[in-house]
Design a protein around this motif. Sequence first.
Motif, short mmCIF file in Angstrom:
data_model
loop_
_atom_site.label_atom_id
_atom_site.label_comp_id
_atom_site.label_asym_id
_atom_site.label_seq_id
_atom_site.Cartn_x
_atom_site.Cartn_y
_atom_site.Cartn_z
N ALA A 16 28.42 -67.48 42.16
CA ALA A 16 27.34 -66.81 42.88
C ALA A 16 27.76 -65.40 43.26
N HIS A 71 19.38 -83.82 44.85
CA HIS A 71 19.98 -84.71 45.85
C HIS A 71 18.92 -85.51 46.58
N ALA A 97 31.29 -72.77 42.48
CA ALA A 97 29.89 -72.33 42.48
C ALA A 97 29.75 -71.06 43.31
N LEU A 98 30.47 -71.01 44.44
CA LEU A 98 30.38 -69.81 45.29
C LEU A 98 30.97 -68.59 44.57
N PRO A 118 28.83 -82.67 44.98
CA PRO A 118 28.61 -81.44 45.76
C PRO A 118 29.17 -80.22 45.04
N LEU A 119 28.50 -79.08 45.23
CA LEU A 119 29.00 -77.83 44.64
C LEU A 119 30.21 -77.39 45.43
N GLY A 120 31.20 -76.87 44.75
CA GLY A 120 32.42 -76.47 45.44
C GLY A 120 32.60 -74.97 45.44
N LEU A 174 19.62 -67.37 42.17
CA LEU A 174 20.34 -68.02 43.27
C LEU A 174 19.42 -68.99 44.00
N ARG A 232 19.25 -77.87 43.16
CA ARG A 232 20.33 -78.76 43.58
C ARG A 232 19.88 -79.64 44.75
N LEU A 233 19.20 -79.00 45.73
CA LEU A 233 18.71 -79.77 46.89
C LEU A 233 17.71 -80.82 46.44
N GLY A 284 19.83 -73.13 44.09
CA GLY A 284 19.94 -73.85 45.37
C GLY A 284 18.83 -74.87 45.53
N VAL A 285 17.59 -74.47 45.25
CA VAL A 285 16.45 -75.38 45.43
C VAL A 285 16.56 -76.57 44.47
#
Lengths: 439, 54
Positions: free
Chosen positions: A74, A52, A70-71, A65-67, A41, A48-49, A45-46
Amino acid sequence: MRRSITTPLLIILLGCLLLARNLLDDFSVWELFAQEWPWLLVAAGVLRLAEHALAAARDEPGPGPLGGGALVLAFLLCCVGSLAHAVDRAVSAEGFGVHWADFGWFDRTHDIPVEGTWPAADVKTLRIEGFHGDLEIVGDGEDSIRLSGSRRVNDSTLERARAASEAQPIRARREGDALELRLQGHSARRFAGDLTVHAPRALALALSEGRGELRVRDFDAPVSIKTDGEVELERVAGAVELELEHGRRVVAEGLGGALTVRGSTREIKVRDAAGPVSIGGKLFGEIEIAEVADLQIRDRRLTLKAPGRVSGQVVLDGNDLSLEGLDGGVELEANGRWEIAAKGLGGPAKLQGQRGSIEVLLDATPPASLTARLDEGEIHAELPAGGDYQLEARGAHVDSDLPDLAGEPDRDLRLVRGGGSAKIVLDAGRGRVRINALP
Amino acid sequence: MSSTAANVAAVPTLLIALGTLFLLDYRLGAHFSKTWPAVLILAGLLRLMGWGRR
């Protein structure tokens, strides 16, 4: 819109893990996932950031953007990971089950006090079965067995937790001259505890079905332990037998009798043991043995026998083996690649390996005999320039800076110093032997 | 933070927070059953910063 690199990186990671599983004997993808899955996880996240941020710095369009999908993924990962973690913690050879309450995210942990006292005037053996969490057993001069502490129970309310604990009380049963305490009930639900047991120091102890941290101190009689958790032993005069299924750590100090360790464990530290120490099974991780007598270590990678006193220490960490202060000598047979260092050998020494290196440091009085053999690799010996020994060195390349042999590289070197009473053989097979004079 | 940036950063930030809470549980014993509301707080903060606005 750029495509994300997260998915290809995940595929590469999966490939690396499966490759490692196929190539390494002690590598378990399951165990790694069960303990480290939250990093997936964090990494997702890292990454993806970072993507960007990189795209913004280059003024390029980044990945979208993740929608909600993705959640949802997760959330599924959290479910599977939590289940894997709970199973990894609970599964053992003794057949501990898993209860849904063990990974209830929204439960609270309640400490439910437990206590009990049992007369021990005619008891010779104390058996404790099914200990989870922290258990400390202390020997003393009283003639009763006293248990105190608390159970950690996960449940939605204190009342439910108390009821769950009371439904499975700690049970005591006499069997001949033994008292048996069962800390768990019949249900699949297990309670970790933080318990202390005080018992007469003359009692023999037999502890089984354990996991968590166990500490035993101040006992005079034999102790046998079967666990897959951590064990700490301090001031135990009787013989100690440890059987570890998936042991995490063993620390022992001040033992008066023999110590036998069998099974698999990650870390063993033993210091100050009067009796013979025997360690066998599947060993991975670090082993550190100091100030013991008659040491034997045996697993599929090596067999080590050090008869007599070990006034120094033996340290085994991965493929590194360090031997120091073996007063009665040593016999070592190592399979595979090893980096072996030996010094302070007081008796006959036989070091045999396949690949890697052997480094031997001899002082002014070498042992009566020393044989170091490798199929390939390097043997490096530091020998006294003078002294009383005969030396044979063989290998594809032998070189030395001993005063009268310096600069004469050879495949076979023989040398006699003084009366030649100590016999030293260094045989590197297809490898190299390097001999330096001690300053 | 602009709403576009918040939209882009929100889900990755939540993933990092979730992973960190589970790691705290496994490594330091801070049970997830106690710490999970932090994810809600974070989601609320991200919403205040523009997550979900077009």
